[in-house]
Write a protein that holds these residues in place. Structure first.
Motif, PDB file in Angstrom:
ATOM      1  N   THR A 295       0.840  -1.197   0.000  1.00 25.58           N
ATOM      2  CA  THR A 295       0.000   0.000   0.000  1.00 25.58           C
ATOM      3  C   THR A 295       0.876   1.248   0.000  1.00 25.58           C
ATOM      4  O   THR A 295       2.037   1.222   0.399  1.00 25.58           O
ATOM      5  CB  THR A 295      -0.906   0.020   1.246  1.00 25.58           C
ATOM      6  N   GLY A 296       0.285   2.386  -0.446  1.00 27.48           N
ATOM      7  CA  GLY A 296       1.002   3.650  -0.454  1.00 27.48           C
ATOM      8  C   GLY A 296       1.996   3.745  -1.605  1.00 27.48           C
ATOM      9  O   GLY A 296       1.842   3.113  -2.657  1.00 27.48           O
ATOM     10  N   ARG A 297       3.027   4.509  -1.383  1.00 27.93           N
ATOM     11  CA  ARG A 297       4.033   4.764  -2.423  1.00 27.93           C
ATOM     12  C   ARG A 297       4.994   3.572  -2.456  1.00 27.93           C
ATOM     13  O   ARG A 297       6.036   3.547  -1.819  1.00 27.93           O
ATOM     14  CB  ARG A 297       4.772   6.057  -2.099  1.00 27.93           C
ATOM     15  N   SER A 298       4.659   2.579  -3.248  1.00 28.28           N
ATOM     16  CA  SER A 298       5.381   1.309  -3.247  1.00 28.28           C
ATOM     17  C   SER A 298       5.402   0.729  -4.660  1.00 28.28           C
ATOM     18  O   SER A 298       4.465   0.891  -5.421  1.00 28.28           O
ATOM     19  CB  SER A 298       4.701   0.319  -2.292  1.00 28.28           C
ATOM     20  N   THR A 299       6.490   0.028  -4.967  1.00 31.81           N
ATOM     21  CA  THR A 299       6.614  -0.611  -6.284  1.00 31.81           C
ATOM     22  C   THR A 299       6.409  -2.121  -6.212  1.00 31.81           C
ATOM     23  O   THR A 299       6.489  -2.809  -7.220  1.00 31.81           O
ATOM     24  CB  THR A 299       8.014  -0.354  -6.882  1.00 31.81           C
ATOM     25  N   GLY A 300       6.159  -2.656  -5.015  1.00 27.29           N
ATOM     26  CA  GLY A 300       5.954  -4.088  -4.845  1.00 27.29           C
ATOM     27  C   GLY A 300       5.810  -4.436  -3.378  1.00 27.29           C
ATOM     28  O   GLY A 300       6.091  -3.621  -2.495  1.00 27.29           O
TER      29      GLY A 300
END
Length: 326
Positions: A295-300
């Protein structure tokens, strides 16, 4: 009549042979009576003297035998008393040894606990010391020296000195046990309340603390924690005892938890899939507090974990490096 008896004489006729005449010898009656009487008195006195001398010698022998018997009895009593004292000393030493053994086992247990905590959470490159220890008193291999036999008095003195040494050792052990107990408790408190626990089941580190290339903008940026990759739903654990002070969700952190610990430490857990704790809840080290997510600002799927000390982010890796057991 009495005088006549005293003056009366006896005539003795001495006939030597047929060719010689008869010789008459007049012997006073007093002499005939007194000689046997004096002889009898002398013999009686001699016998009485022998009896008295024998009685004296027998009495002396009896005194000697009694004195020797008394001395022997005293020696036996002294030996028995010494044996009793030695037995009592041995029994006491045996009891003290058992008590000391129990205390030593307790100290060894605490020392093992302390060593396991140190090995789990601390690194050391110091070499092990070579320790020379004393041998048992009855060791027989490759030995020699002068012969000095030990007498009974020395055995008693040795037993008394050993008892005193045991008393001193007991006092030292009491102090050691208290000190080790306090140290173990202090170490437990430190490690339990310091964020040293690895926060998730995965060990795959994908981003370190410090400056890096931002995964979104591809520009240099400061990263305030570490990223640990995993699968969505993996358990997330509290790194130390503490209190949940914040739970929330926003576009950058996603779902997150902030736990406050002692000595000014805080731990942050971000990008969670699920939050399993509430604000103001007391948490124990190793307790599951949520699930890893994306969740949020994440790439994986990963966990962003950071440690804050007095409002300043610090590198978590020196605190939470997993041990070989983990």
């Amino acid at each position: 009549m009495k005088k006549r008896w005293l003056t009366k004489k006896w005539s003795l006729l001495v006939i030597r042979d047929a060719t010689q005449g008869v010789k008459q010898v007049d012997v006073p009656m007093m002499l005939l009576v007194s000689v046997p009487l004096l002889t009898a008195v002398s013999v009686s006195s001699y016998i009485v003297g022998l009896k008295m001398n024998a009685a004296s010698q027998i009495e002396g022998l009896q005194h000697t035998i009694h004195a020797n018997a008394t001395a022997s009895k005293l020696e036996v009593q002294a030996s028995e008393q010494t044996i009793d004292e030695l037995q009592n000393e041995i029994i006491r030493l045996s009891s003290d040894a058992q008590s000391m053994k129990a205390r030593m086992e307790h100290i060894n247990t605490m020392e093992s606990t302390l060593q396991s905590l140190i090995q789990k959470y601390a690194k050391t490159d110091q070499p092990k010391e070579t320790i020379v220890t004393s041998l048992p008193w009855d060791a027989m291999e490759d030995i020699g020296g002068d012969y000095f036999p030990v007498d009974q008095d020395e055995i008693m003195r040795l037993a008394q000195e050993t008892t005193q040494e045991y008393d001193q050792m007991e006092a030292i052990l009491d102090v050691m046990r208290q000190n080790v107990s306090n140290t173990v408790q202090h170490v437990k408190d430190v490690f339990q309340n310091t964020p040293t626990g690895w926060p998730t089941s995965s060990r795959r580190l994908t981003s370190s603390f410090g400056y890096r290339r931002d995964p979104m903008t591809r520009r240099a940026a400061f990263h305030a924690g570490v990223d640990i990759a995993g699968s969505v739903g993996d358990p997330v654990f509290a790194a130390a005892d503490g209190k949940v002070i914040t739970t929330g969700s926003d576009g950058s952190r996603g779902k997150y938890i902030v736990i406050e610990h002692s000595k000014g430490y805080q731990t942050w857990y971000m990008h969670l899939h699920r939050i399993d704790v509430r604000e103001d809840e007391r948490i124990v080290k190793g307790e599951r507090i949520g699930r890893l997510g994306n969740t949020g600002r994440s790439t994986g799927p990963h966990l962003h974990f950071q440690i804050v000390k007095e409002d300043q982010p610090i590198d978590p890796l020196p605190f939470i490096m997993p041990t070989e057991e983990e």
